[in-house]
Scaffold this active site. Structure first.
Site, PDB file in Angstrom:
ATOM      1  N   LYS A  55     -56.211   0.761  -4.729  1.00  0.00           N
ATOM      2  CA  LYS A  55     -57.163  -0.319  -4.451  1.00  0.00           C
ATOM      3  C   LYS A  55     -58.558   0.273  -4.575  1.00  0.00           C
ATOM      4  O   LYS A  55     -59.025   0.969  -3.667  1.00  0.00           O
ATOM      5  CB  LYS A  55     -56.933  -0.908  -3.067  1.00  0.00           C
ATOM      6  CG  LYS A  55     -57.717  -2.201  -2.813  1.00  0.00           C
ATOM      7  CD  LYS A  55     -57.332  -2.829  -1.487  1.00  0.00           C
ATOM      8  CE  LYS A  55     -58.137  -4.113  -1.238  1.00  0.00           C
ATOM      9  NZ  LYS A  55     -57.649  -5.242  -2.063  1.00  0.00           N
ATOM     10  N   ASP A  80     -55.060  -2.928   3.910  1.00  0.00           N
ATOM     11  CA  ASP A  80     -54.405  -3.086   2.607  1.00  0.00           C
ATOM     12  C   ASP A  80     -54.126  -1.732   1.965  1.00  0.00           C
ATOM     13  O   ASP A  80     -53.054  -1.503   1.397  1.00  0.00           O
ATOM     14  CB  ASP A  80     -55.273  -3.927   1.670  1.00  0.00           C
ATOM     15  CG  ASP A  80     -55.400  -5.372   2.113  1.00  0.00           C
ATOM     16  OD1 ASP A  80     -54.608  -5.794   2.984  1.00  0.00           O
ATOM     17  OD2 ASP A  80     -56.281  -6.075   1.593  1.00  0.00           O
ATOM     18  N   THR A 112     -51.687  -7.795  -1.689  1.00  0.00           N
ATOM     19  CA  THR A 112     -51.123  -6.551  -1.154  1.00  0.00           C
ATOM     20  C   THR A 112     -49.622  -6.685  -0.958  1.00  0.00           C
ATOM     21  O   THR A 112     -48.862  -5.746  -1.238  1.00  0.00           O
ATOM     22  CB  THR A 112     -51.804  -6.182   0.172  1.00  0.00           C
ATOM     23  OG1 THR A 112     -53.223  -6.134  -0.018  1.00  0.00           O
ATOM     24  CG2 THR A 112     -51.333  -4.823   0.661  1.00  0.00           C
ATOM     25  N   THR A 113     -49.180  -7.836  -0.480  1.00  0.00           N
ATOM     26  CA  THR A 113     -47.743  -8.084  -0.326  1.00  0.00           C
ATOM     27  C   THR A 113     -47.038  -7.975  -1.674  1.00  0.00           C
ATOM     28  O   THR A 113     -45.986  -7.331  -1.795  1.00  0.00           O
ATOM     29  CB  THR A 113     -47.510  -9.478   0.282  1.00  0.00           C
ATOM     30  OG1 THR A 113     -48.084  -9.520   1.594  1.00  0.00           O
ATOM     31  CG2 THR A 113     -46.034  -9.804   0.370  1.00  0.00           C
ATOM     32  N   TYR A 138     -42.332 -16.885   2.976  1.00  0.00           N
ATOM     33  CA  TYR A 138     -43.244 -16.628   4.093  1.00  0.00           C
ATOM     34  C   TYR A 138     -42.567 -15.645   5.036  1.00  0.00           C
ATOM     35  O   TYR A 138     -41.447 -15.868   5.495  1.00  0.00           O
ATOM     36  CB  TYR A 138     -43.574 -17.925   4.824  1.00  0.00           C
ATOM     37  CG  TYR A 138     -44.562 -17.725   5.954  1.00  0.00           C
ATOM     38  CD1 TYR A 138     -45.927 -17.687   5.702  1.00  0.00           C
ATOM     39  CD2 TYR A 138     -44.116 -17.555   7.264  1.00  0.00           C
ATOM     40  CE1 TYR A 138     -46.839 -17.485   6.723  1.00  0.00           C
ATOM     41  CE2 TYR A 138     -45.019 -17.355   8.295  1.00  0.00           C
ATOM     42  CZ  TYR A 138     -46.378 -17.316   8.019  1.00  0.00           C
ATOM     43  OH  TYR A 138     -47.275 -17.109   9.031  1.00  0.00           O
ATOM     44  N   ASN A 197     -56.876 -13.692   0.138  1.00  0.00           N
ATOM     45  CA  ASN A 197     -55.818 -13.992   1.117  1.00  0.00           C
ATOM     46  C   ASN A 197     -54.649 -14.780   0.521  1.00  0.00           C
ATOM     47  O   ASN A 197     -54.093 -15.672   1.170  1.00  0.00           O
ATOM     48  CB  ASN A 197     -56.389 -14.754   2.325  1.00  0.00           C
ATOM     49  CG  ASN A 197     -57.378 -13.926   3.115  1.00  0.00           C
ATOM     50  OD1 ASN A 197     -57.211 -12.718   3.268  1.00  0.00           O
ATOM     51  ND2 ASN A 197     -58.425 -14.562   3.617  1.00  0.00           N
ATOM     52  N   ARG A 210     -45.354 -17.391  -0.803  1.00  0.00           N
ATOM     53  CA  ARG A 210     -45.451 -18.533   0.114  1.00  0.00           C
ATOM     54  C   ARG A 210     -46.327 -18.159   1.304  1.00  0.00           C
ATOM     55  O   ARG A 210     -45.943 -17.328   2.130  1.00  0.00           O
ATOM     56  CB  ARG A 210     -44.073 -18.983   0.590  1.00  0.00           C
ATOM     57  CG  ARG A 210     -44.135 -20.251   1.426  1.00  0.00           C
ATOM     58  CD  ARG A 210     -42.787 -20.908   1.585  1.00  0.00           C
ATOM     59  NE  ARG A 210     -42.929 -22.275   2.097  1.00  0.00           N
ATOM     60  CZ  ARG A 210     -41.945 -23.153   2.162  1.00  0.00           C
ATOM     61  NH1 ARG A 210     -40.737 -22.825   1.736  1.00  0.00           N
ATOM     62  NH2 ARG A 210     -42.155 -24.366   2.647  1.00  0.00           N
TER      63      ARG A 210
END
Length: 242
Positions: free
Chosen positions: A37, A66, A16-17, A214, A12, A185
């Site tokens: 993945k 994801d 993926t981002t 973020y 986490n 972030r």
């Protein structure tokens, strides 16, 4: 043709981002790139049941958020099964007998197929780098065997400096290139965000590729422009793996 492995300092932290950002940035440079993945597993918040006739995973009748994000990040025409070898409905197959289902030969064949089809493959791991993967090997063992360059994703939070530097040390011991790292972030209320990033820049012997702020629903946003050192990825694509 080249593969990059996206490793996280923890679960986490935004792998993926970051993978989506890499895919979009490389596509902006005209690179034919897809995500991959190998093993997807998670809790109720990130899996979706599908009808058995529509099942695109190897064993459980679920698809993973994801993998869907990677699939929707590329301009290439890929299916869910093209970019995922195993999907499990629970959070950690390595804690159950399901780990016996995972075969490295299948994962290696799937990665080879993608490498032969596309110019670049962004490979996203699961959990942390030292997490057991299959057949007694960790993700770290696998990327060392594949000689795959690594991009490290650091979720900026309290405690991330220790996690990041330990992970960098493992990557160095593996003998694979650390292309760089991405600051993601994940805590918008962290008051000393900039100071943590500066400290990581000082102590990680690899360039900062970009800072992702973020964001609400990053899986739906254009992220490639947050990677300000894309030249590093383009250069490494030609230098390390042909």
């Amino acid at each position: 043709m080249s593969s990059f492995f996206v490793a996280g300092t923890d679960t986490n932290v935004g792998k993926t981002t970051a993978a989506r950002a890499m895919i979009q940035a490389l596509q902006g440079q005209g690179v034919q790139v897809v995500g991959y993945k190998p093993i997807a597993c998670c809790g109720e918040e990130s899996i979706y049941p599908v009808a058995q006739s529509e099942n695109t995973s190897d064993y459980d009748h679920f698809v993973n958020a994801d993998v869907l994000t990677l699939m929707h990040s590329t301009k290439e025409n890929v299916s869910y099964q093209d970019i995922n070898s195993y999907t499990f409905s629970h959070c950690a197959p390595m804690l159950t007998q399901d780990k016996m289902r995972i075969k490295l030969d299948k994962i290696n064949c799937d990665l080879t197929r993608l490498n032969q089809t596309y110019q670049s493959v962004v490979v996203e791991g699961s959990f942390g780098l030292m997490t057991p993967m299959a057949e007694g090997k960790s993700f770290a063992d696998w990327i060392a065997q594949q000689k795959m360059p690594v991009v490290l994703v650091v979720g900026i939070k309290d405690g991330c400096v220790n996690h990041a530097l330990l992970t960098v040390k493992v990557i160095q011991q593996l003998g694979v290139p650390l292309l760089g790292w991405i600051a993601n972030r994940i805590n918008p209320l962290l008051s000393h965000y900039a100071e943590i990033v500066d400290l990581l820049v000082e102590h990680i012997d690899a360039p900062l590729l970009g800072k992702i702020p973020y964001l609400h629903k990053p899986e739906e946003q254009e992220l490639g422009h947050y990677l300000t050192n894309i030249d590093r990825l383009m250069y490494m694509q030609t230098e390390f793996i042909k």
